[in-house]
Design a protein around this motif. Structure first.
Motif, PDB file in Angstrom:
ATOM      1  N   GLN A  60      20.531 -37.907 102.242  1.00 14.45           N
ATOM      2  CA  GLN A  60      19.303 -37.009 102.141  1.00 14.45           C
ATOM      3  C   GLN A  60      19.539 -35.669 103.045  1.00 14.45           C
ATOM      4  O   GLN A  60      19.374 -34.464 102.399  1.00 14.45           O
ATOM      5  CB  GLN A  60      17.970 -37.731 102.502  1.00 14.45           C
ATOM      6  CG  GLN A  60      16.949 -36.818 102.321  1.00 14.45           C
ATOM      7  CD  GLN A  60      15.545 -37.663 102.336  1.00 14.45           C
ATOM      8  OE1 GLN A  60      14.789 -37.490 103.693  1.00 14.45           O
ATOM      9  NE2 GLN A  60      15.368 -38.526 101.398  1.00 14.45           N
ATOM     10  N   MET A  61      20.113 -35.964 104.291  1.00 11.14           N
ATOM     11  CA  MET A  61      20.694 -34.765 105.002  1.00 11.14           C
ATOM     12  C   MET A  61      21.760 -34.222 104.314  1.00 11.14           C
ATOM     13  O   MET A  61      21.592 -32.585 104.741  1.00 11.14           O
ATOM     14  CB  MET A  61      20.953 -35.358 106.147  1.00 11.14           C
ATOM     15  CG  MET A  61      19.776 -36.142 107.095  1.00 11.14           C
ATOM     16  SD  MET A  61      18.576 -34.731 107.450  1.00 11.14           S
ATOM     17  CE  MET A  61      19.300 -33.478 108.590  1.00 11.14           C
ATOM     18  N   ALA A  62      22.627 -34.492 103.723  1.00 12.86           N
ATOM     19  CA  ALA A  62      23.733 -33.877 102.939  1.00 12.86           C
ATOM     20  C   ALA A  62      23.054 -32.746 101.986  1.00 12.86           C
ATOM     21  O   ALA A  62      23.826 -31.589 101.729  1.00 12.86           O
ATOM     22  CB  ALA A  62      24.803 -34.834 102.208  1.00 12.86           C
ATOM     23  N   ILE A 104      22.699 -26.354 100.052  1.00 17.04           N
ATOM     24  CA  ILE A 104      21.852 -25.189  99.854  1.00 17.04           C
ATOM     25  C   ILE A 104      22.197 -24.230 101.014  1.00 17.04           C
ATOM     26  O   ILE A 104      22.066 -24.548 102.194  1.00 17.04           O
ATOM     27  CB  ILE A 104      20.411 -25.702  99.933  1.00 17.04           C
ATOM     28  CG1 ILE A 104      19.927 -26.554  98.992  1.00 17.04           C
ATOM     29  CG2 ILE A 104      19.412 -24.412  99.983  1.00 17.04           C
ATOM     30  CD1 ILE A 104      18.623 -27.335  99.013  1.00 17.04           C
ATOM     31  N   PRO A 105      22.771 -22.981 100.703  1.00 19.15           N
ATOM     32  CA  PRO A 105      22.846 -21.922 101.823  1.00 19.15           C
ATOM     33  C   PRO A 105      22.164 -22.140 102.878  1.00 19.15           C
ATOM     34  O   PRO A 105      20.847 -21.840 102.670  1.00 19.15           O
ATOM     35  CB  PRO A 105      23.267 -20.591 100.991  1.00 19.15           C
ATOM     36  CG  PRO A 105      23.318 -21.272  99.522  1.00 19.15           C
ATOM     37  CD  PRO A 105      22.684 -22.601  99.445  1.00 19.15           C
ATOM     38  N   MET A 128      21.455 -33.900 111.847  1.00 15.11           N
ATOM     39  CA  MET A 128      20.766 -32.686 111.859  1.00 15.11           C
ATOM     40  C   MET A 128      21.292 -31.245 112.059  1.00 15.11           C
ATOM     41  O   MET A 128      20.680 -30.338 111.600  1.00 15.11           O
ATOM     42  CB  MET A 128      19.380 -32.857 112.805  1.00 15.11           C
ATOM     43  CG  MET A 128      19.913 -32.541 114.359  1.00 15.11           C
ATOM     44  SD  MET A 128      18.408 -32.853 115.546  1.00 15.11           S
ATOM     45  CE  MET A 128      17.308 -31.711 114.958  1.00 15.11           C
ATOM     46  N   ASN A 129      22.402 -31.191 112.542  1.00 13.42           N
ATOM     47  CA  ASN A 129      22.949 -29.881 112.796  1.00 13.42           C
ATOM     48  C   ASN A 129      23.815 -29.290 111.737  1.00 13.42           C
ATOM     49  O   ASN A 129      24.366 -30.051 111.124  1.00 13.42           O
ATOM     50  CB  ASN A 129      23.979 -30.181 114.032  1.00 13.42           C
ATOM     51  CG  ASN A 129      23.043 -30.004 115.419  1.00 13.42           C
ATOM     52  OD1 ASN A 129      22.051 -29.835 115.726  1.00 13.42           O
ATOM     53  ND2 ASN A 129      23.961 -30.616 116.359  1.00 13.42           N
ATOM     54  N   MET A 130      23.944 -28.034 111.775  1.00 11.95           N
ATOM     55  CA  MET A 130      24.565 -27.313 110.812  1.00 11.95           C
ATOM     56  C   MET A 130      26.218 -27.354 110.736  1.00 11.95           C
ATOM     57  O   MET A 130      26.488 -28.097 111.863  1.00 11.95           O
ATOM     58  CB  MET A 130      24.328 -25.799 110.766  1.00 11.95           C
ATOM     59  CG  MET A 130      23.067 -25.497 110.252  1.00 11.95           C
ATOM     60  SD  MET A 130      22.652 -23.592 110.410  1.00 11.95           S
ATOM     61  CE  MET A 130      22.189 -23.334 112.217  1.00 11.95           C
ATOM     62  N   THR A 131      26.777 -27.270 109.925  1.00 14.57           N
ATOM     63  CA  THR A 131      28.345 -27.505 109.868  1.00 14.57           C
ATOM     64  C   THR A 131      28.962 -26.556 110.185  1.00 14.57           C
ATOM     65  O   THR A 131      28.313 -25.057 110.213  1.00 14.57           O
ATOM     66  CB  THR A 131      28.861 -28.064 108.195  1.00 14.57           C
ATOM     67  OG1 THR A 131      28.461 -26.771 107.350  1.00 14.57           O
ATOM     68  CG2 THR A 131      28.235 -29.130 107.858  1.00 14.57           C
ATOM     69  N   ASP A 132      30.213 -26.292 110.621  1.00 13.60           N
ATOM     70  CA  ASP A 132      31.169 -25.104 110.744  1.00 13.60           C
ATOM     71  C   ASP A 132      30.513 -24.213 111.887  1.00 13.60           C
ATOM     72  O   ASP A 132      30.901 -23.224 111.787  1.00 13.60           O
ATOM     73  CB  ASP A 132      31.262 -24.390 109.475  1.00 13.60           C
ATOM     74  CG  ASP A 132      31.961 -25.073 108.298  1.00 13.60           C
ATOM     75  OD1 ASP A 132      32.955 -26.130 108.627  1.00 13.60           O
ATOM     76  OD2 ASP A 132      31.572 -24.948 107.180  1.00 13.60           O
TER      77      ASP A 132
END
Length: 286
Positions: free
Chosen positions: A172-174, A179-180, A89-93
């Protein structure tokens, strides 16, 4: 909490330009193909809806009873689902919500979610922003939403049918990493700033859903100010294209009750059109 999160996560080419959008008005369809011993069925859901507008018809229940498994967009009966959600669920980078908005916007978001939704925004600090849409819908709908998917899971359990997914949770999460993140937050702020308009639009969507006008529903989604906003390819069309061979394989193995968001059904690049182009006979059930 589990039911709520599962519902939240449920918010899919020119090669098919000759395909035709379905003209029939129906949410429930029989799908058959050569070599398929028994028919399978396709049903269009709406992921979150007020209980007053929710209905599972006797015809739908009887149709599901003729199948041996239920296939949702993702396997919502998987005991490892919650752990998978928490992991993805968390954002990358190292992104954080505070980095995506101004101080003023962050303060407005925090105040709105505390006052109107009843949750602290800090718990979503590192989460992909679209996850904020789940609790926001409680404010849009002004009710405790009900889930078609979870109701279908319960019906499947009652008849001892397996529940499977057409795509994986990771797939699905990917989508929400392509999307920015700033665009996702922009959509949320836009909805908060125009709640009356958002409520009216969702009311129109529910009315079209209840009247089973899948092409009109599809067109409303395409024109929505709070929907895909230029991300139709990744959220809708590419997923439809990917799902068709998977649906064929699953349906060949055993009669299956497929249930996906109704927005995937309509249009000339929708599931029904693509299945017909792939050789399926797709018949509306009224």
């Amino acid at each position: 909490m589990k039911r709520s999160l599962l519902s939240i996560f449920l918010f899919a080419t020119s090669l098919f330009a000759s395909a035709q959008a379905p003209t029939e008005n129906s949410l429930l369809w029989e799908i058959t193909s050569p070599g398929q011993a028994k028919p399978s069925y396709l049903f269009g859901t709406i992921h979150l809806i007020c209980p007053a507008d929710f209905s599972l018809s006797d015809s739908l229940k009887a149709t599901l009873a003729r199948t041996q498994q239920v296939a949702l967009e993702i396997d919502m009966d998987d005991p490892g689902m919650m752990a998978g959600m928490m992991k993805s669920m968390n954002m990358t980078d190292g992104n954080e919500l505070k980095k995506l908005v101004t101080e003023q916007e962050y303060a407005r978001l925090a105040k709105f979610y505390k006052d109107s939704v009843g949750v602290g925004i800090a718990m979503f600090e590192k989460a992909k922003p679209f996850i904020l849409m789940g609790p926001l819908f409680n404010a849009v709908l002004a009710c405790q939403p009900q889930s078609y998917e979870m109701s279908l899971v319960e019906l499947a359990a009652n008849q001892k049918s397996e529940v499977i997914g057409i795509e994986t949770l990771d797939e699905q999460m990917a989508i929400f990493d392509t999307i920015p993140y700033k665009e996702q937050v922009k959509t949320i702020i836009s909805m908060i700033d125009s709640l009356p308009q958002a409520r009216k639009e969702f009311s129109n969507l529910v009315a079209l859903y209840k009247s089973q006008k899948i092409n009109d529903l599809y067109n409303l989604m395409m024109a929505s100010n709070y929907g895909m906003d230029g991300n139709e390819e990744v959220m809708l069309f590419s997923r439809n294209l990917k799902w068709v061979p998977r649906i064929r394989k699953i349906a060949t193995e055993k009669p299956t009750f497929f249930a996906v968001g109704a927005g995937h059904l309509g249009g000339d690049r929708g599931i029904i059109s693509l299945l017909r182009k792939d050789g399926f006979t797709v018949r509306a059930i009224n």
